[in-house]
Design a protein around this motif. Sequence first.
Motif, PDB file in Angstrom:
ATOM      1  N   ARG A 110       0.841  -1.188   0.000  1.00 35.56           N
ATOM      2  CA  ARG A 110       0.000   0.000   0.000  1.00 35.56           C
ATOM      3  C   ARG A 110       0.882   1.246   0.000  1.00 35.56           C
ATOM      4  NH1 ARG A 110      -5.039   0.300  -1.622  1.00 35.56           N
ATOM      5  NH2 ARG A 110      -6.158   1.749  -0.363  1.00 35.56           N
ATOM      6  N   LEU A 112       1.014   5.197   0.814  1.00 34.62           N
ATOM      7  CA  LEU A 112       0.315   6.151   1.671  1.00 34.62           C
ATOM      8  C   LEU A 112       0.957   7.521   1.462  1.00 34.62           C
ATOM      9  CD1 LEU A 112       0.649   3.790   4.710  1.00 34.62           C
ATOM     10  CD2 LEU A 112      -1.435   4.114   3.376  1.00 34.62           C
ATOM     11  N   ASN A 163      -3.296  12.114   2.758  1.00 35.70           N
ATOM     12  CA  ASN A 163      -4.128  11.081   3.381  1.00 35.70           C
ATOM     13  C   ASN A 163      -4.788  10.159   2.361  1.00 35.70           C
ATOM     14  OD1 ASN A 163      -4.829   9.840   5.759  1.00 35.70           O
ATOM     15  ND2 ASN A 163      -6.619  11.090   6.125  1.00 35.70           N
ATOM     16  N   GLU A 171      -4.477   6.808  -0.392  1.00 33.46           N
ATOM     17  CA  GLU A 171      -3.818   5.503  -0.452  1.00 33.46           C
ATOM     18  C   GLU A 171      -4.045   4.883  -1.815  1.00 33.46           C
ATOM     19  OE1 GLU A 171      -5.073   2.754   2.529  1.00 33.46           O
ATOM     20  OE2 GLU A 171      -5.122   4.285   4.087  1.00 33.46           O
ATOM     21  N   TYR A 173       3.694  -1.515   3.500  1.00 28.51           N
ATOM     22  CA  TYR A 173       3.321  -0.172   3.070  1.00 28.51           C
ATOM     23  C   TYR A 173       4.553   0.675   2.788  1.00 28.51           C
ATOM     24  CZ  TYR A 173       4.427   1.488   7.800  1.00 28.51           C
ATOM     25  OH  TYR A 173       5.064   1.782   8.975  1.00 28.51           O
ATOM     26  N   VAL A 181       5.428   4.960   2.707  1.00 26.67           N
ATOM     27  CA  VAL A 181       4.942   6.310   2.984  1.00 26.67           C
ATOM     28  C   VAL A 181       5.687   7.295   2.091  1.00 26.67           C
ATOM     29  CG1 VAL A 181       4.747   8.138   4.706  1.00 26.67           C
ATOM     30  CG2 VAL A 181       4.376   5.761   5.374  1.00 26.67           C
ATOM     31  N   ALA A 240       3.079  10.202   9.925  1.00 27.28           N
ATOM     32  CA  ALA A 240       2.968   8.745   9.760  1.00 27.28           C
ATOM     33  C   ALA A 240       2.755   8.076  11.110  1.00 27.28           C
ATOM     34  CB  ALA A 240       4.213   8.199   9.072  1.00 27.28           C
ATOM     35  N   ARG A 299      -0.785   8.878  12.394  1.00 30.59           N
ATOM     36  CA  ARG A 299      -1.813   8.106  11.688  1.00 30.59           C
ATOM     37  C   ARG A 299      -1.734   6.620  11.996  1.00 30.59           C
ATOM     38  NH1 ARG A 299      -1.674  11.274   5.830  1.00 30.59           N
ATOM     39  NH2 ARG A 299      -2.499  13.240   6.665  1.00 30.59           N
ATOM     40  N   TYR A 316       0.316   4.104  10.963  1.00 31.77           N
ATOM     41  CA  TYR A 316       0.479   3.169   9.845  1.00 31.77           C
ATOM     42  C   TYR A 316       1.107   1.851  10.282  1.00 31.77           C
ATOM     43  CZ  TYR A 316      -0.523   7.113   6.709  1.00 31.77           C
ATOM     44  OH  TYR A 316      -1.111   8.163   6.063  1.00 31.77           O
ATOM     45  N   ARG A 364      -1.485  -0.172  12.118  1.00 32.14           N
ATOM     46  CA  ARG A 364      -2.558  -0.573  11.202  1.00 32.14           C
ATOM     47  C   ARG A 364      -2.151  -1.747  10.315  1.00 32.14           C
ATOM     48  NH1 ARG A 364      -4.438   3.194   6.263  1.00 32.14           N
ATOM     49  NH2 ARG A 364      -5.525   1.589   5.120  1.00 32.14           N
TER      50      ARG A 364
END
Length: 87
Positions: free
Chosen positions: A2, A4, A12, A14, A52, A54, A69, A72, A74, A77
């Motif tokens: 992913r 980001l 914000n 993705e 992920y 960033v 980051a 949020r 990440y 998550r």
Amino acid sequence: MRALFIGGVVDNSEMDLDGNQPPVHYPENSGSGRPRYRLHQVGQRDDGSIAYAVYGAPDLADQEVERVADERGYARRFEAIPTIATH
């Protein structure tokens, strides 16, 4: 994996990225001469796969991208360990 995004017009947002390694810049080849989003952080799972990546807007300081980051969540998550991207 992913992608980001922090800052700029796609803050914000993705999207899914193909491949095993994230590109250093997104988009990789814009051809427009405009600054691109730069890879700042990669989240790696226990099995070594990348969960992920960033990307920060070109006008954002590295510390600000890292702060956002973290804010949020990440890493939590995606259940991954964040590492600073080296270029």
